[in-house]
Design an enzyme around this catalytic site. Structure first.
Site, mmCIF file in Angstrom:
data_model
loop_
_atom_site.group_PDB
_atom_site.id
_atom_site.type_symbol
_atom_site.label_atom_id
_atom_site.label_comp_id
_atom_site.label_asym_id
_atom_site.label_seq_id
_atom_site.Cartn_x
_atom_site.Cartn_y
_atom_site.Cartn_z
ATOM 1 N N GLU A 19 0.834 -1.334 0.101
ATOM 2 C CA GLU A 19 -0.105 -0.004 0.102
ATOM 3 C C GLU A 19 0.823 1.335 -0.019
ATOM 4 O O GLU A 19 0.429 2.060 0.904
ATOM 5 C CB GLU A 19 -1.025 -0.035 1.205
ATOM 6 N N GLU A 58 -5.467 -8.795 0.413
ATOM 7 C CA GLU A 58 -6.161 -8.259 1.418
ATOM 8 C C GLU A 58 -7.794 -8.357 0.817
ATOM 9 O O GLU A 58 -7.721 -7.646 0.131
ATOM 10 C CB GLU A 58 -5.679 -7.096 2.398
HETATM 11 C C1 BGP Z 1 -4.787 -2.246 4.965
HETATM 12 C C2 BGP Z 1 -3.509 -2.527 5.594
HETATM 13 C C3 BGP Z 1 -3.379 -3.788 6.703
HETATM 14 C C4 BGP Z 1 -4.771 -3.894 7.587
HETATM 15 C C5 BGP Z 1 -5.951 -3.302 6.752
HETATM 16 C C6 BGP Z 1 -6.915 -3.299 7.504
HETATM 17 O O1 BGP Z 1 -4.679 -1.033 4.841
HETATM 18 O O2 BGP Z 1 -2.613 -3.149 4.472
HETATM 19 O O3 BGP Z 1 -2.325 -3.750 7.205
HETATM 20 O O4 BGP Z 1 -4.500 -2.918 8.700
HETATM 21 O O5 BGP Z 1 -5.728 -2.251 5.818
HETATM 22 O O6 BGP Z 1 -7.171 -2.013 7.911
HETATM 23 P P1 BGP Z 1 -7.597 -1.543 9.511
HETATM 24 O O7 BGP Z 1 -6.657 -2.278 10.568
HETATM 25 O O8 BGP Z 1 -7.330 -0.022 9.556
HETATM 26 O O9 BGP Z 1 -8.795 -2.040 9.481
#
Ligand code: BGP
Length: 471
Positions: free
Chosen positions: A166, A371
């Site tokens: 990201e 993800e």
């Molecule tokens: C993405 C990241 C992850 C994870 C996910 C969920 O942006 O790559 O590391 O955190 O989001 O986001 P959050 O944890 O803020 O709900």
């Protein structure tokens, strides 16, 4: 479109799940690990820090045993740069090297394909102190040396690599780059300088991977937001196209095509944010093409036109963590057709098919979901197991859209849900859970950190066993 027939998932589809080092490992100051920007991040006292997390560092064998029981085909995790090089460069920390050797061996023993993210937000604080981190060109060589070390050390067993997680988010979040800046315009300018350095560094690492890792495949892992025009007004459509260019595609065009798109270049030049491009930078990007494109997908955003006025000239941006409106370009508007999570992330499975098809059309690279998941507040019940039906619904609908996209010719390598076990959310501590496996701790009470299988664990197990026939 509706079709008469829909193809099954291919037999070699990688059914996976994901994590990131700083969000699950804990042991943040153990066995010689150096500090990262995440370890020193200023955190709201109501949420936990990253020091213990899910304690995966000490319990990885138990976690991998659960993955094996589930039948997981792939596990995507990140290596903590500061376990390998505590200062980001220089001295190697053998204990950190050994940890990932053991973790990878354990996965291979369990027949699980490791997918490794080289760098997932936890940038070494040492490099920020030495020269300002990504804001300085020296960051390019340090990233490449670190990546080269990983390829040489683990490349005999790890064939799938992700360069940077990201980058599109990191660019807009100064704390992830290791600096503070009250002036948002200046912060954006610095972010795009960092972006340029990251693109050169990632391209060089791709070259190294191809040189060192036999049969290795490598690509970026971006976060893709599906943008829709709020109405059928042509001006909203234009806002949507522009939002897509400056929020999603800008760095992918650099990563994959080795170019600043004309729209992005004009955007940067208008705002006096165009970074200095050294001779050879763009050639390095052009010469080192990724093998696939990985993306994280959680939600879509609806946008409408946002004309400049006296009070909102070009360059006027509003943020909700990420940019949410830009004068003269777009503004995010609530989408009345979609429900949202407790955190306001609009749930949109069809948006995943749209995203995949947009990316396939533009880049023609095989796709990998790194993800996708449903964050929720969850408490283990006194009797029975945690029935996370909302998560099952979310995941199965999103998987169905992948199947639809594949049916229309989009190539997919696999799908990694976020996350395998509960871990610390990027912004919301331990109260926002994503896992198939419940980790018994609260925000500040560590309890026994025991692992418990949620209903979704069994659902994903069946899904994998049937190769997605139920999807
Ligand atoms: C993405 C990241 C992850 C994870 C996910 C969920 O942006 O790559 O590391 O955190 O989001 O986001 P959050 O944890 O803020 O709900």
């Amino acid at each position: 479109m509706e079709t008469k027939k829909i193809n099954d998932f291919p037999n070699d589809f990688l059914w996976g799940s994901s994590s990131a080092s700083f969000q699950c490992e804990g042991a943040s100051r153990e066995d010689g690990k150096g500090l990262s920007v995440m370890d020193v991040r200023k955190i709201d006292p109501s949420i936990c820090d990253f020091s213990v997390a899910s304690d995966h560092y000490h319990r990885y064998k138990e976690d991998i045993a659960l993955m094996k029981e589930m039948g997981l085909k792939a596990y995507r995790f990140s290596i903590a740069w500061t376990r390998i090089f505590p200062e980001g460069n220089g001295q190697v920390n053998e204990k950190g090297v050994a940890f990932y050797n053991d973790l990878i061996d354990e996965l291979i023993k369990a027949d699980i394909t490791p997918i490794v993210t080289i760098y997932h937000f936890d940038y070494p604080l040492g490099l920020v102190k030495q020269y300002g981190g990504w804001l300085d060109r020296r960051s390019i060589d340090d990233y490449v040396n670190y990546a080269e070390f990983l390829f040489k050390t683990y490349g005999d067993r790890v064939k799938y690599w992700l360069t940077i997680n990201e980058q599109d988010h990191v660019v807009h979040m100064p704390f992830r780059l290791g600096f503070e800046c009250e002036d948002r315009k200046e912060a954006e300018k610095l972010g795009y300088l960092a972006n340029h350095h990251m693109c050169v560094a990632a391209a060089k690492a791709i070259g190294k991977c191809h040189e060192i890792v036999k049969g290795g495949k490598i690509g970026p892992a971006t976060c893709y937001t599906m943008f829709y025009p709020t109405t059928n007004s042509p001006a909203d459509m234009l806002a949507c196209m522009d939002a897509n260019e400056i929020r999603n595609l800008y760095h992918l065009d650099m990563n994959i095509k080795g170019e600043y798109s004309p729209v992005f270049r004009r955007y940067l030049e208008d705002r006096d944010m165009m970074p200095e491009v050294y001779e050879g930078d763009m050639e390095v990007m052009k010469e080192n093409r990724p093998d696939f494109l990985a993306f994280n997908y959680y939600y879509s955003e609806s946008v409408s036109a946002n004309p400049c006025d006296e009070n909102h000239p070009i360059g006027d941006i509003g943020f909700k963590l990420l940019p949410s409106r830009e004068a003269g370009i777009y503004q995010v508007v609530k989408n009345e057709n979609l429900k949202a999570t407790l955190w306001g992330w609009e749930i949109d499975d069809i948006g995943l098919q749209c995203s995949a098809r947009q990316l396939w059309d533009r880049y023609h690279l095989p796709l990998l979901i790194t993800e996708n998941g449903f964050g929720n507040k969850e408490v283990w019940p006194e009797e029975g197991i945690l029935e996370d039906d909302d998560r099952i619904d979310y995941l199965s609908k999103h998987l169905h859209q992948i199947k639809e996209a594949m049916n229309l010719g989009v190539e997919f390598i696999g799908y990694c849900s976020w996350s395998f076990m509960d871990l610390i959310s990027g912004h919301s501590g331990f109260s926002k859970r994503y896992g198939f496996v419940y980790v018994n701790r609260d925000e500040h009470d560590l309890k026994d950190l025991a692992r418990r299988k949620k209903k979704s664990f069994y659902w994903y197990k069946d899904t994998i066993a049937e190769n997605g026939k139920n999807i």
